[in-house]
Design a protein around this motif. Structure first.
Motif, short mmCIF file in Angstrom:
data_model
loop_
_atom_site.label_atom_id
_atom_site.label_comp_id
_atom_site.label_asym_id
_atom_site.label_seq_id
_atom_site.Cartn_x
_atom_site.Cartn_y
_atom_site.Cartn_z
N VAL A 251 0.86 -1.18 0.00
CA VAL A 251 0.00 0.00 0.00
C VAL A 251 0.89 1.23 0.00
N VAL A 252 0.63 2.13 -0.92
CA VAL A 252 1.41 3.36 -1.01
C VAL A 252 0.95 4.30 0.09
N SER A 253 1.89 4.74 0.91
CA SER A 253 1.55 5.63 2.02
C SER A 253 1.35 7.04 1.52
N ALA A 254 0.29 7.67 1.99
CA ALA A 254 -0.01 9.05 1.63
C ALA A 254 0.76 9.99 2.54
N PRO A 255 1.25 11.11 2.02
CA PRO A 255 2.04 12.02 2.86
C PRO A 255 1.22 12.67 3.97
N LEU A 256 -0.11 12.77 3.79
CA LEU A 256 -0.95 13.40 4.81
C LEU A 256 -1.59 12.38 5.74
N ASN A 257 -1.18 11.13 5.65
CA ASN A 257 -1.74 10.10 6.52
C ASN A 257 -1.04 10.19 7.87
N LYS A 258 -1.67 10.83 8.84
CA LYS A 258 -1.06 11.07 10.14
C LYS A 258 -1.83 10.36 11.24
N GLU A 259 -1.18 10.19 12.36
CA GLU A 259 -1.79 9.55 13.51
C GLU A 259 -1.60 10.45 14.72
N LEU A 260 -2.67 10.80 15.40
CA LEU A 260 -2.59 11.66 16.57
C LEU A 260 -2.08 10.87 17.77
N ASP A 261 -1.40 11.55 18.68
CA ASP A 261 -0.90 10.87 19.86
C ASP A 261 -2.06 10.59 20.81
N GLU A 262 -1.80 9.80 21.84
CA GLU A 262 -2.85 9.34 22.74
C GLU A 262 -3.51 10.49 23.49
N SER A 263 -2.72 11.49 23.90
CA SER A 263 -3.28 12.62 24.63
C SER A 263 -4.27 13.40 23.78
N THR A 264 -3.93 13.64 22.51
CA THR A 264 -4.84 14.37 21.64
C THR A 264 -6.08 13.57 21.33
N VAL A 265 -5.94 12.27 21.11
CA VAL A 265 -7.09 11.42 20.83
C VAL A 265 -8.05 11.42 22.01
N SER A 266 -7.52 11.35 23.23
CA SER A 266 -8.38 11.35 24.42
C SER A 266 -9.17 12.64 24.53
N ARG A 267 -8.56 13.75 24.11
CA ARG A 267 -9.29 15.02 24.14
C ARG A 267 -10.50 15.00 23.22
N PHE A 268 -10.33 14.49 22.01
CA PHE A 268 -11.45 14.42 21.07
C PHE A 268 -12.53 13.47 21.58
N VAL A 269 -12.14 12.40 22.24
CA VAL A 269 -13.12 11.48 22.81
C VAL A 269 -13.90 12.18 23.93
N ILE A 270 -13.20 12.92 24.78
CA ILE A 270 -13.87 13.64 25.87
C ILE A 270 -14.79 14.71 25.31
N TRP A 271 -14.33 15.42 24.29
CA TRP A 271 -15.17 16.48 23.71
C TRP A 271 -16.40 15.89 23.02
N GLY A 272 -16.28 14.70 22.47
CA GLY A 272 -17.45 14.04 21.91
C GLY A 272 -18.47 13.70 22.98
N GLY A 273 -17.98 13.22 24.14
CA GLY A 273 -18.90 12.97 25.25
C GLY A 273 -19.49 14.25 25.80
N ALA A 274 -18.70 15.33 25.81
CA ALA A 274 -19.22 16.62 26.28
C ALA A 274 -20.32 17.13 25.36
N ALA A 275 -20.19 16.88 24.05
CA ALA A 275 -21.25 17.28 23.12
C ALA A 275 -22.55 16.57 23.43
N GLU A 276 -22.48 15.29 23.81
CA GLU A 276 -23.69 14.57 24.19
C GLU A 276 -24.28 15.13 25.49
#
Length: 217
Positions: A35-60
């Protein structure tokens, strides 16, 4: 332009620990075989991912409680919507105040920051002295910094950090009131002095005698 150049060359002046943190935030995902890797294919670190998960719960939470769940209730409630992030902070004061204080809370908070920024601008333009410029620019920049840092953390409720900011706001506001009082007193003194230096002169009126017909001829 100088700030933009400095940010693009952060490796030259930031400490190694900060550079490691920045590099860890956005990591390139290893490409799978075939599979050819795309230059914009990025992975967020665990701390940033947890923030988005918390903000999703806050939206609910906001959807089910638009008028707020009460002060200091976020850490008790977030576990109900996101069990993996139970007892965690919102990591954004705008999200925190919206969930706890209601949907109008961020509007009041932004209005407060905007008013403090305008206060700094008014002090900067108060007169041509260096003190007024220093206090005004410092308050404007500090307000912008406080408004920005609360996007990614709940620093607004941190007494050790915000106490210095509020003390500075009080001192600067007092400086403005003292300068305006001194200016008003100076204007009143100049007005009273000008009135005393130019006294009003009353011209006496002479009695008018009637002119007889003989004198008129």
């Amino acid at each position: 332009m100088i700030i933009v150049v400095a940010l693009f060359n952060y490796h030259a002046w930031l400490p190694d620990s900060v550079i490691a943190r920045i590099d860890m935030t956005m990591q390139t995902r290893d490409s799978m075989p075939g599979v050819v890797s795309a230059p914009l294919n990025k992975e967020l670190d665990e701390s940033t991912v947890s923030r988005f998960v918390i903000w999703g719960g806050a939206a609910e939470i906001i959807m089910s409680n638009p008028w707020g769940i009460g002060l200091n209730h976020f850490t008790r409630t977030i576990g109900t919507y996101v069990p993996t992030e139970a007892n965690f902070d919102a990591h954004s004061y705008y999200v925190l105040c919206t969930t706890e204080d209601g949907i109008f809370a961020p509007i009041a908070l932004i209005s407060l920051f905007f008013s403090l920024y305008l206060l700094g601008r008014s002090i900067e333009k108060l007169d041509a002295s260096q003190d007024s410029k220093l206090y005004g620019i410092s308050l404007s920049l500090a307000t912008i910094a406080v408004a920005m840092v609360n996007f990614y953390g709940s620093r607004f409720v941190d007494g050790n950090l915000m106490s210095n900011f509020w003390i500075f706001v009080g001192l600067v506001a007092r400086y403005r009131s003292l300068m305006l009082e001194a200016r008003m007193q100076a204007s009143q003194t100049s007005e009273s002095g000008s009135k005393k230096s130019v006294p009003q002169i009353r011209v006496p009126r002479l009695p008018v005698r009637p002119i007889s017909a003989q004198h008129a001829l």
